[in-house]
Design an enzyme around this catalytic site. Sequence first.
Site, mmCIF file in Angstrom:
data_model
loop_
_atom_site.group_PDB
_atom_site.id
_atom_site.type_symbol
_atom_site.label_atom_id
_atom_site.label_comp_id
_atom_site.label_asym_id
_atom_site.label_seq_id
_atom_site.Cartn_x
_atom_site.Cartn_y
_atom_site.Cartn_z
ATOM 1 N N GLN A 133 -6.773 3.351 -8.603
ATOM 2 C CA GLN A 133 -7.239 1.969 -8.482
ATOM 3 C C GLN A 133 -8.672 1.884 -8.996
ATOM 4 O O GLN A 133 -9.532 2.647 -8.563
ATOM 5 C CB GLN A 133 -7.166 1.580 -7.010
ATOM 6 C CG GLN A 133 -7.729 0.224 -6.681
ATOM 7 C CD GLN A 133 -7.590 -0.096 -5.205
ATOM 8 O OE1 GLN A 133 -6.549 -0.547 -4.756
ATOM 9 N NE2 GLN A 133 -8.631 0.169 -4.448
ATOM 10 N N GLY A 134 -8.921 0.973 -9.929
ATOM 11 C CA GLY A 134 -10.252 0.858 -10.518
ATOM 12 C C GLY A 134 -10.956 -0.405 -10.066
ATOM 13 O O GLY A 134 -10.848 -1.449 -10.728
ATOM 14 N N SER A 136 -14.443 -0.231 -7.880
ATOM 15 C CA SER A 136 -15.895 -0.017 -7.814
ATOM 16 C C SER A 136 -16.482 0.341 -9.183
ATOM 17 O O SER A 136 -15.829 0.978 -10.000
ATOM 18 C CB SER A 136 -16.217 1.127 -6.854
ATOM 19 O OG SER A 136 -15.808 0.804 -5.563
ATOM 20 N N SER A 168 -10.199 7.512 -6.939
ATOM 21 C CA SER A 168 -9.395 8.625 -6.421
ATOM 22 C C SER A 168 -8.207 8.833 -7.350
ATOM 23 O O SER A 168 -7.633 7.852 -7.830
ATOM 24 C CB SER A 168 -8.840 8.307 -5.021
ATOM 25 O OG SER A 168 -9.857 7.878 -4.174
ATOM 26 N N GLU A 251 -5.141 -1.752 2.279
ATOM 27 C CA GLU A 251 -5.817 -0.454 2.300
ATOM 28 C C GLU A 251 -6.278 -0.123 3.715
ATOM 29 O O GLU A 251 -6.072 0.966 4.215
ATOM 30 C CB GLU A 251 -7.009 -0.489 1.342
ATOM 31 C CG GLU A 251 -7.704 0.849 1.193
ATOM 32 C CD GLU A 251 -8.711 0.854 0.041
ATOM 33 O OE1 GLU A 251 -9.021 -0.219 -0.493
ATOM 34 O OE2 GLU A 251 -9.178 1.950 -0.305
#
Lengths: 401, 370
Positions: A133-134, A136, A168, A251
């Site tokens: 997941q992109g 930040s 991650s 999340e």
Amino acid sequence: MMPSLDLTLTAQQQKFREDLRQWLASSGLESWRAEMARKKTLEERFAHSLTWQKNVFEGGWAGVAWPKEYGGRGATLMEQAIFLEEMARAQAPPLANVIGIGLVGPTIIACGTEEQKKRFLPGILSGNEIWCQGFSEPGAGSDLAALTTSARRDGDYFVVNGHKVWTSFGWVADWNAMLVRTDAEAAKHKGLTYLLIDMKSPGVKVRPLRQMTGESEFTEVFFDDVRVPAANVLGDVNDGWRVAISTLMHERNTLGASLHITFARQFRQLVERGRTVMKNGKPALEDPVIRQKLAQCYAEIEIFRLTQMRALTRVDKSGVPGPEGSILKMFWSEYNQRFQQVASELLGPYAQLTEECPDAPDGGQWAYGFLRTRGNTIEAGTSEIQRNIVAQFVLGLPKSY
Amino acid sequence: MRFELSDTQQLLKSSARKFLQKECPMAEVRRIMETPAPYDANLWRQMAEQGWTGILFAEDYGGMGLGMVETAAMMEEMGRALLPGPFLATVPMAGVLLDTAGNEELKKIYLSRIGSGESRAAVAVQEEDAAWGWQQVQLSASGGGDALRLHGSKRFVQDAGVADFLLVVARGGRGLTLALVERAAEGLSVQPMAGIDLTRRLYSVQCNATPAVLVATGEAAERALERMSLLANAALVAEMLGGMQRVLEISVEYAKTRKQFGKPIGQFQAIQHKCADMVLMVEALRSAAYYAAYAIDHGLEEAQAAVSTAKSYASEAYREVGNHGIQIHGGMGFTWESDLHLYYRRAKASEILLGDAAWHREQIARLVLD
């Protein structure tokens, strides 16, 4: 009187748990677990958890809460919580595609087109396609909506340029669920789009990010004129913030559900250590200060478990995770740091020994945990951001920024 | 699995809130607390009429026969309203002790008097060493039957000044002895111990060959005290929860209206984060308090640990919520006029009552470490 505060499982929930336990018993879990313990590097551990996921998938237990039509088991949220708890209790290896199953999949189910669902969901469940997941960026952490990675429309494509951090699984992912800026003129929340990017696209570069524990769980991902089909927009163009928020709430929900099991296990492990570690000539468990601190940990684990149950009751009724997830996240992340400190105090000088040292208790996990839990109050929304959310959305205080 | 109050329980709770808002607003709390022994006969009678004084007891004794969860819901509202007077001492303490240890005859007389609202009662446990618990009790019991007499003194007896009878923990020929003493009994002296909580008072009790009625001895007395400790603590933490919830609400309201630097102070993160911490503590205790009540109602093995979990947490959290509340109010929070100090005083007294945080953590340690 109507049933109240009924903390027992319904017959259906019991059956769900029984079925899962039976499957776990027949899955050869022992050897999976033992094998996991032998894996040292991040890569080895990932590879093992991927094989495990394929096994879970074939058993029909991957994506338990996903609708049956998308390959899930159609479990209720309560059953999903039971699933996560049982997996934690059995100390099963983690599912390799945790971002895909826990975050991206549910978001695609909620906001995706039928074509996107058909294209992406099966690969997430089977583990054939690993997701990261992109969100930040170096300049957009807590102020996520300030992100600047841009996606410029070019015919049937978007051209992506920018830099993501704290990704991650970035080093192994096939796909990246990204938040990008598609309108630089609009108010910062209004110009964002949720875009699914193939990590094998030309122009994507991944660099490991070494964290204070010495590991590299996270990566930095660079995008240089990466061409992404417009069909990979999830939801509407410039509606990415709304799509992303639903993911963020998932999340918090996903991370928390089984943690109390892990906390309880670590607590028991520390208590066992306390029988043999000596303090002032007596076992640490007889030391009044240590007793007080351990009792406090026990109380906090219980309170966390119970508050989780209350939150689940609410989610089960309303269908969506709410801001109470922020309270839970504050509670567990700060508890975990306090617990590691108590462990350090109990273990004395041995607490600082790392896995390279043969004298380190429990393979150096306490020195590791002391460092790793520092990240707990930062990852998935800092404690400060959680407090802002509680102040604003639970208490109705005016926005502070 | 469903961790929330049922509609019926919610109804019970909201009608208690309405009743207390009408009959016991803060102006009334302040009036009652200025009286020499804070208690209002009229308010007590109305509470009894609604069945509150018999909530936990069987119908035979004028009770409603409800459970601990319902009692907790009521106590939460009482704590929120800062209800002055001897409810805790009378119902979850003296009443439960009598209900558990008393024989049928005693219960018919004394428990019925509690249930009907005719009498108030108190429980005398602690002595000069102030330790919570009954292992160290020195006050002695002599004689037997009609000749039972008590000799010695008690301290920190909650609301003894308005009690019609006292349950006194003593030591006699048959070990631990639980005895009932009428307020008018010969040789009984009850003196106030001025304390921090103005809405509930502490007393010292002196027995000088005071005639008493035997309730239980030995193991039966011990079992009854243990049960009282369990139920009274569960009631107390629910009451503390209500007080914390109210302090949070008052403080958030203040943060929304008080302006400095041209903005409501609630817009500053320094204030917001204090408020968020208060929410966390309130919600954490809510989970712990209702689980303790649930565990008691269902006779769970974990009941004791659940109660000590809740009381150890509540003892620290109510005080801390009070600290935050006063700080958020700034100078206003330090005034006599603000209601905050009344809650803060209750927080400190409740922290100590029925075992403080350290005492309850040691109970947890015995249950889960040893």
